[in-house]
Design a protein around this motif. Structure first.
Motif, PDB file in Angstrom:
ATOM      1  N   LEU A 274       1.191  -0.980  -0.013  1.00 43.78           N
ATOM      2  CA  LEU A 274      -0.126  -0.163   0.111  1.00 43.78           C
ATOM      3  C   LEU A 274       1.003   0.921   0.337  1.00 43.78           C
ATOM      4  O   LEU A 274       0.727   1.861  -0.581  1.00 43.78           O
ATOM      5  CB  LEU A 274      -1.124   0.154   1.321  1.00 43.78           C
ATOM      6  CG  LEU A 274      -2.332  -0.914   0.980  1.00 43.78           C
ATOM      7  CD1 LEU A 274      -2.662  -1.021   2.379  1.00 43.78           C
ATOM      8  CD2 LEU A 274      -3.463  -1.370  -0.341  1.00 43.78           C
ATOM      9  N   ARG A 275       2.073   1.442   0.436  1.00 46.01           N
ATOM     10  CA  ARG A 275       2.851   2.553   0.792  1.00 46.01           C
ATOM     11  C   ARG A 275       2.913   2.833  -0.281  1.00 46.01           C
ATOM     12  O   ARG A 275       3.389   4.358  -1.283  1.00 46.01           O
ATOM     13  CB  ARG A 275       3.584   2.312   1.822  1.00 46.01           C
ATOM     14  CG  ARG A 275       4.650   3.267   2.174  1.00 46.01           C
ATOM     15  CD  ARG A 275       5.427   3.675   3.120  1.00 46.01           C
ATOM     16  NE  ARG A 275       4.646   4.030   4.288  1.00 46.01           N
ATOM     17  CZ  ARG A 275       5.219   3.223   5.654  1.00 46.01           C
ATOM     18  NH1 ARG A 275       5.207   1.746   5.101  1.00 46.01           N
ATOM     19  NH2 ARG A 275       5.284   3.580   6.628  1.00 46.01           N
ATOM     20  N   LEU A 276       3.992   1.538  -0.897  1.00 45.95           N
ATOM     21  CA  LEU A 276       4.445   1.884  -2.547  1.00 45.95           C
ATOM     22  C   LEU A 276       3.531   2.623  -3.482  1.00 45.95           C
ATOM     23  O   LEU A 276       3.566   3.315  -4.086  1.00 45.95           O
ATOM     24  CB  LEU A 276       5.193   1.223  -2.441  1.00 45.95           C
ATOM     25  CG  LEU A 276       5.928   1.106  -4.178  1.00 45.95           C
ATOM     26  CD1 LEU A 276       6.702   2.102  -4.410  1.00 45.95           C
ATOM     27  CD2 LEU A 276       6.475  -0.460  -4.799  1.00 45.95           C
ATOM     28  N   LEU A 277       2.368   1.875  -3.149  1.00 53.48           N
ATOM     29  CA  LEU A 277       1.344   1.866  -4.433  1.00 53.48           C
ATOM     30  C   LEU A 277       1.142   3.414  -4.123  1.00 53.48           C
ATOM     31  O   LEU A 277       0.689   3.755  -5.266  1.00 53.48           O
ATOM     32  CB  LEU A 277       0.163   1.012  -3.964  1.00 53.48           C
ATOM     33  CG  LEU A 277      -1.516   1.013  -4.795  1.00 53.48           C
ATOM     34  CD1 LEU A 277      -1.124   0.287  -6.323  1.00 53.48           C
ATOM     35  CD2 LEU A 277      -2.481  -0.239  -4.437  1.00 53.48           C
ATOM     36  N   LEU A 278       0.444   3.555  -3.405  1.00 52.52           N
ATOM     37  CA  LEU A 278      -0.144   5.129  -2.553  1.00 52.52           C
ATOM     38  C   LEU A 278       0.807   6.243  -3.110  1.00 52.52           C
ATOM     39  O   LEU A 278       0.554   7.088  -3.844  1.00 52.52           O
ATOM     40  CB  LEU A 278      -0.866   5.503  -1.470  1.00 52.52           C
ATOM     41  CG  LEU A 278      -1.601   4.007  -1.387  1.00 52.52           C
ATOM     42  CD1 LEU A 278      -2.615   4.767   0.308  1.00 52.52           C
ATOM     43  CD2 LEU A 278      -3.263   4.071  -1.487  1.00 52.52           C
ATOM     44  N   THR A 279       2.343   5.474  -3.168  1.00 53.23           N
ATOM     45  CA  THR A 279       3.058   6.848  -3.489  1.00 53.23           C
ATOM     46  C   THR A 279       3.284   7.223  -4.454  1.00 53.23           C
ATOM     47  O   THR A 279       3.338   8.150  -5.292  1.00 53.23           O
ATOM     48  CB  THR A 279       4.602   6.610  -2.520  1.00 53.23           C
ATOM     49  OG1 THR A 279       4.010   6.027  -1.200  1.00 53.23           O
ATOM     50  CG2 THR A 279       5.620   7.600  -2.989  1.00 53.23           C
ATOM     51  N   LEU A 280       3.140   6.239  -6.210  1.00 53.15           N
ATOM     52  CA  LEU A 280       3.378   6.123  -6.984  1.00 53.15           C
ATOM     53  C   LEU A 280       2.487   6.851  -7.410  1.00 53.15           C
ATOM     54  O   LEU A 280       2.211   8.263  -8.524  1.00 53.15           O
ATOM     55  CB  LEU A 280       3.628   4.275  -7.498  1.00 53.15           C
ATOM     56  CG  LEU A 280       4.768   3.436  -7.282  1.00 53.15           C
ATOM     57  CD1 LEU A 280       4.818   2.544  -7.475  1.00 53.15           C
ATOM     58  CD2 LEU A 280       6.236   4.405  -7.738  1.00 53.15           C
ATOM     59  N   CYS A 281       0.982   6.380  -7.120  1.00 49.85           N
ATOM     60  CA  CYS A 281      -0.364   7.246  -7.891  1.00 49.85           C
ATOM     61  C   CYS A 281      -0.016   8.464  -7.355  1.00 49.85           C
ATOM     62  O   CYS A 281      -0.782   9.418  -8.174  1.00 49.85           O
ATOM     63  CB  CYS A 281      -1.590   6.233  -6.830  1.00 49.85           C
ATOM     64  SG  CYS A 281      -1.926   4.808  -7.313  1.00 49.85           S
ATOM     65  N   GLU A 282      -0.106   9.274  -6.541  1.00 53.57           N
ATOM     66  CA  GLU A 282      -0.061  10.314  -5.394  1.00 53.57           C
ATOM     67  C   GLU A 282       1.358  10.975  -6.730  1.00 53.57           C
ATOM     68  O   GLU A 282       1.246  12.834  -6.942  1.00 53.57           O
ATOM     69  CB  GLU A 282       0.532  10.481  -4.388  1.00 53.57           C
ATOM     70  CG  GLU A 282       0.296  11.535  -3.859  1.00 53.57           C
ATOM     71  CD  GLU A 282       0.447  11.818  -2.127  1.00 53.57           C
ATOM     72  OE1 GLU A 282       1.559  12.221  -2.202  1.00 53.57           O
ATOM     73  OE2 GLU A 282      -0.754  12.358  -1.585  1.00 53.57           O
TER      74      GLU A 282
END
Length: 312
Positions: A63-71
């Protein structure tokens, strides 16, 4: 349709993640931390703007990596684990390592890109909410540890020190909880979803917050899929005459403890959920089995209610 020049596969574990780019046998490994993610972004800063990143759900560790990339505006596809597994095996590769999985994910992205959907942030401040919820969970663990230390024989000075630390940590938890509540209140969709969740017996404000932030798929999957994702789908273990005991899997990290507290509250409430729990006990189920079934019931109800609200 967006065209990509790079396809990046990312295999994520609890502590590390491995990155591979298509047509390359070289992989790179980073710590699954804020610092590790920043190092990855710096290393691939030229490739990422025109890349499709493919990763799998791994118990919430992604989740942390996923949300960071999307942001940061980078296109990400969160792949279905079974589809990727079958895709990799179709090449005759039955070995499994983090490196091979990352390479397989990059190849999967390159070959299936036309049919892959882009992951969208569930809320504008999803990453901020995720970090706040994680911080709150860390502080709660620290409070539990300090309270356990308080149980043993201590000299008065140490006892006073522990009590002071518990007070400080509790204040920080309250402050972070208020910040989470404020961010959810500012997002119209999250606010509506939270109101729906807290209408379910057993689910309070804090549990609702954690479900919204740590389980963004809630309301988007079928009841079987959401139960399997959380680890509340009993798995059969039968063979011939042997009828094995059904057990649940691990599932998304952090969700089961939240649902356990919700089930504990629901079984003591004046609601149909309490009747459901008592009915299981009357049919001979032991208390823990009945409690897990109640957790699943609450999850399925929450999923159905949110799905209905989004559809309206």
């Amino acid at each position: 349709m967006k065209s990509y020049t790079n396809f990046i596969g990312i295999d994520i574990g609890k502590f590390n993640f491995v990155v591979a780019i298509q047509d390359s046998k070289i992989t790179h490994e980073y710590e699954n931390t804020v610092a590790g993610i920043e190092e990855f972004l710096k290393k691939f800063k030229k490739e990422l703007p025109n890349a499709l990143c493919v990763l799998e759900p791994t118990g919430g560790h992604e989740l942390r990596l996923l949300l960071t990339l999307c942001e940061k505006g980078i296109t990400v596809h969160r792949a279905h684990t079974r589809k990727v597994k079958h895709f990799i095996q179709s090449y005759g590769n039955k070995a499994k390592t983090d490196r091979l999985d990352a390479i397989g994910l990059s190849l999967y992205g390159a070959e299936r890109c036309d049919g892959l959907t882009e992951y969208k942030l569930p809320a504008e401040k999803s990453l901020q909410l995720y970090e706040l919820v994680q911080r709150r969970r860390d502080l709660k663990k620290m409070v539990v540890a300090e309270k356990n230390r308080l149980q043993g024989p201590r000299i008065s000075f140490i006892k006073s020190s522990i009590e002071s630390m518990i007070t400080i940590l509790s204040k920080e938890i309250t402050s972070i909880t208020q910040e989470i509540d404020k961010l959810i209140e500012q997002d119209a969709l999250l606010k509506t979803k939270k109101q729906i969740l807290i209408s379910i017996p057993g689910i309070g404000s804090i549990t609702a917050n954690e479900l919204l932030v740590l389980l963004p798929e809630l309301g988007q999957l079928s009841r079987r899929e959401i139960a399997a994702l959380v680890g509340l789908a009993p798995l059969a273990k039968d063979s011939g005459q042997l009828k094995g005991y059904r057990r649940t899997s691990y599932g998304r990290e952090g969700i089961k403890p939240a649902l356990f507290l919700a089930a504990m509250a629901a079984r003591n409430s004046n609601s149909s959920l309490k009747e459901y729990y008592l009915g299981l006990l009357n049919r001979g189920k032991n208390k823990m089995v009945a409690l897990v079934a109640l957790m699943r019931k609450i999850l399925v109800i929450a999923n159905a209610k949110l799905k209905m609200a989004v559809a309206i």
